[in-house]
Scaffold this motif. Sequence first.
Motif, PDB file in Angstrom:
ATOM      1  N   TYR A   1       3.703   6.074  -5.465  1.00  0.00           N
ATOM      2  CA  TYR A   1       3.668   6.303  -6.842  1.00  0.00           C
ATOM      3  C   TYR A   1       2.168   6.821  -7.279  1.00  0.00           C
ATOM      4  O   TYR A   1       2.031   6.451  -8.667  1.00  0.00           O
ATOM      5  CB  TYR A   1       4.041   4.970  -7.728  1.00  0.00           C
ATOM      6  N   ASP A   2       1.482   7.516  -6.663  1.00  0.00           N
ATOM      7  CA  ASP A   2       0.308   8.316  -6.976  1.00  0.00           C
ATOM      8  C   ASP A   2      -0.754   7.218  -7.593  1.00  0.00           C
ATOM      9  O   ASP A   2      -1.209   7.510  -8.638  1.00  0.00           O
ATOM     10  CB  ASP A   2       0.569   9.509  -7.988  1.00  0.00           C
ATOM     11  N   SER A   3      -1.206   6.128  -6.907  1.00  0.00           N
ATOM     12  CA  SER A   3      -2.059   5.300  -7.420  1.00  0.00           C
ATOM     13  C   SER A   3      -3.414   5.990  -7.144  1.00  0.00           C
ATOM     14  O   SER A   3      -3.572   6.789  -6.361  1.00  0.00           O
ATOM     15  CB  SER A   3      -1.954   4.022  -6.917  1.00  0.00           C
ATOM     16  N   ALA A   4      -4.393   5.792  -8.265  1.00  0.00           N
ATOM     17  CA  ALA A   4      -5.880   6.396  -8.252  1.00  0.00           C
ATOM     18  C   ALA A   4      -6.334   5.716  -6.895  1.00  0.00           C
ATOM     19  O   ALA A   4      -7.186   6.415  -6.188  1.00  0.00           O
ATOM     20  CB  ALA A   4      -6.655   6.158  -9.274  1.00  0.00           C
ATOM     21  N   SER A   5      -5.990   4.581  -6.679  1.00  0.00           N
ATOM     22  CA  SER A   5      -6.813   3.628  -5.596  1.00  0.00           C
ATOM     23  C   SER A   5      -5.900   2.746  -5.086  1.00  0.00           C
ATOM     24  O   SER A   5      -5.788   1.722  -5.624  1.00  0.00           O
ATOM     25  CB  SER A   5      -8.307   3.110  -6.221  1.00  0.00           C
TER      26      SER A   5
ATOM     27  N   LEU B   1       0.921  -1.229  -0.135  1.00  0.00           N
ATOM     28  CA  LEU B   1      -0.084  -0.119   0.064  1.00  0.00           C
ATOM     29  C   LEU B   1       0.887   1.228  -0.168  1.00  0.00           C
ATOM     30  O   LEU B   1       0.673   2.237  -0.718  1.00  0.00           O
ATOM     31  CB  LEU B   1      -0.731   0.115   1.280  1.00  0.00           C
TER      32      LEU B   1
ATOM     33  N   ILE C   1       3.635   1.615  -1.258  1.00  0.00           N
ATOM     34  CA  ILE C   1       4.527   1.648  -2.239  1.00  0.00           C
ATOM     35  C   ILE C   1       3.562   2.369  -3.274  1.00  0.00           C
ATOM     36  O   ILE C   1       3.860   3.253  -4.197  1.00  0.00           O
ATOM     37  CB  ILE C   1       5.164   0.470  -2.855  1.00  0.00           C
ATOM     38  N   ARG C   2       2.514   1.812  -3.608  1.00  0.00           N
ATOM     39  CA  ARG C   2       1.383   2.506  -4.463  1.00  0.00           C
ATOM     40  C   ARG C   2       1.207   3.551  -4.071  1.00  0.00           C
ATOM     41  O   ARG C   2       0.793   4.220  -5.239  1.00  0.00           O
ATOM     42  CB  ARG C   2       0.056   1.543  -4.190  1.00  0.00           C
ATOM     43  N   MET C   3       0.927   4.212  -2.878  1.00  0.00           N
ATOM     44  CA  MET C   3       0.655   5.430  -2.613  1.00  0.00           C
ATOM     45  C   MET C   3       1.800   6.292  -3.154  1.00  0.00           C
ATOM     46  O   MET C   3       1.553   7.473  -3.827  1.00  0.00           O
ATOM     47  CB  MET C   3       0.444   5.776  -1.101  1.00  0.00           C
TER      48      MET C   3
ATOM     49  N   ALA D   1      -5.687   1.171  -2.240  1.00  0.00           N
ATOM     50  CA  ALA D   1      -6.279  -0.115  -1.775  1.00  0.00           C
ATOM     51  C   ALA D   1      -7.134  -0.716  -2.224  1.00  0.00           C
ATOM     52  O   ALA D   1      -7.429  -1.904  -1.936  1.00  0.00           O
ATOM     53  CB  ALA D   1      -7.094   0.426  -0.398  1.00  0.00           C
ATOM     54  N   GLU D   2      -7.155  -0.908  -3.784  1.00  0.00           N
ATOM     55  CA  GLU D   2      -7.901  -1.641  -4.402  1.00  0.00           C
ATOM     56  C   GLU D   2      -7.317  -3.187  -4.604  1.00  0.00           C
ATOM     57  O   GLU D   2      -8.003  -3.912  -5.026  1.00  0.00           O
ATOM     58  CB  GLU D   2      -8.297  -1.167  -5.818  1.00  0.00           C
ATOM     59  N   ILE D   3      -6.127  -3.139  -4.309  1.00  0.00           N
ATOM     60  CA  ILE D   3      -5.498  -4.532  -4.423  1.00  0.00           C
ATOM     61  C   ILE D   3      -5.565  -5.301  -2.970  1.00  0.00           C
ATOM     62  O   ILE D   3      -5.398  -6.584  -3.045  1.00  0.00           O
ATOM     63  CB  ILE D   3      -3.884  -4.439  -4.694  1.00  0.00           C
ATOM     64  N   VAL D   4      -6.237  -4.824  -1.789  1.00  0.00           N
ATOM     65  CA  VAL D   4      -6.253  -5.469  -0.666  1.00  0.00           C
ATOM     66  C   VAL D   4      -7.209  -6.922  -0.942  1.00  0.00           C
ATOM     67  O   VAL D   4      -6.848  -7.704  -0.593  1.00  0.00           O
ATOM     68  CB  VAL D   4      -7.063  -4.462   0.267  1.00  0.00           C
TER      69      VAL D   4
END
Lengths: 177, 197
Positions: free
Chosen positions: B157-161, B151, B153-155, B163-166
Motif C-alpha cells: 500500500y505504498d507506505s513511505a517507510s 511489512l 502489506i505495508r509495502m 519498516a518504521e513499525i519494526v
Amino acid sequence: MGVISTVSLWIIPLIIGIILIHGTWKQVPTYESFVEGGKEGIKIAVSIIPFLVGMLVAISIFRASGALDFFVGLLRPALEWIGVPAEIVPLAVIRPISGTAALGMTSDLIATYGPDSFLGRLASVLQGSTDTTLYILTVYFGAVGIKKMGDALKIGLMADFVGIVASILIVSYFFGN
Amino acid sequence: MINLIWVFMAVFGIIFAMFNGTMEEVNKAVFQGAEEAVTLCIGLISVLVFWLGMMRIAQNSGLLNSLAKLFRPIVQRLFPEVPAEHPAMGLILSNMMANMFGLGNAATPLGIKAMEQLKALNGGKEYASRSMITFLVINTSSLTIVPTTVLAIRMNYDSASPAEIVLPTLIATFCSTTGGILIDRYFYYRKHRNGVK
C-alpha cells in the motif's frame, strides 16, 4: 529496508544449507533421516484436521451470524472511553480468534486509512506483536492429544490483552495520536 | 473451558442469527469453515513434511543439541522441569528461533514436536503440564523480530517507510511475552500455594 529483505530472503536457504552440510559432515544418513521425519509430518497434519474443523466452524458461525460484531459493539464505548480508537476494536477482538480474519482486517485498515496513518501503524504493530492464541492452542494441544488445557487459554488471552494495550501506548508514544 | 467456549460460539451464533436474519450466512459459514480448516491442514502437510524431515537430520547430527546448549541458561529458567539434556529443550529453542525470524511455517512443526516431548516428560497424561502452558503462552504472545507479513502489506500500500513499525512491534512483543510469562507464573504459584496441584 534493504538489509531486512535480504536477511529474510537468505535465512531459510541458509538454514537448509547448514543442516545438510552439518548432517553430511557428521555422517548422518541425510536422505533417509529426512524421509523418516517427513512421514511424521503427514501423520500430524491429518490428526489436526478434526480439531481445526471443529474450531473454525464454530468461529465461522459466530462471525457470520453477526454475533461477533454485536460483541464488538458492546465493548466499543468502554474502549473508546479509555482512548482506544473504535476502528481498531474489531481487529483487537479478532486477532486471538482467527489469524486469516485478522490479516484481512489489517490489510483493510491499512488500505482504508493509509499505511502511514495512526490507525495504519497501530494495525501493523498489533498484527505483528500478537498471535492467534486459539489457533496455536488448537493445533499444538490437538496434535499431541491434550484434552485438559488448564489455564493455558486464560493466560494466552491475558497476554494478548497486554500486547494490545502495549501496542496502543507504544504507537501513541512513537507517532503521536 | 474450551468445551464451553466452543459450544458458546456455535450456539450463540445460531440463536443470534435467528433474530438477526442471518441464517443464510450461517449456513454458508458452516461449510466454509470446515472447508477452510481442511484446506489449512492440507496446506500444512507440505511444510510439516519438509521441516520435520530437516529437523530429523538436525536432530540426528546433534545440531539441535548444540543449539540448545548455547541458549540453555535462559530457557532453563523458563522451563525448570525440563532436564537440560532432554530433546524437548532443543525443540523448544528451535521453535523460538523460527518464531523470532518470522518463519511461522517452520515454527509450527517444531512446536508440535516440542509439545510431544513435553507430553512424554509428563508421563503421557492428557492434561497440560506447567511447561506446556508456559511454552504455549510464549508462542501465543508472538516472538517475532521481523514481522514479514505486515511489512509486505505495508509495502503493497505504498507506505513511505514500511519498516518504521519494526521497532514498535518489537517493544510491544516484548511487553506481551513478558506479561504472558509473568501471568503464567502468577497462576502457577497461586495454584501451588493453594495446594491444588
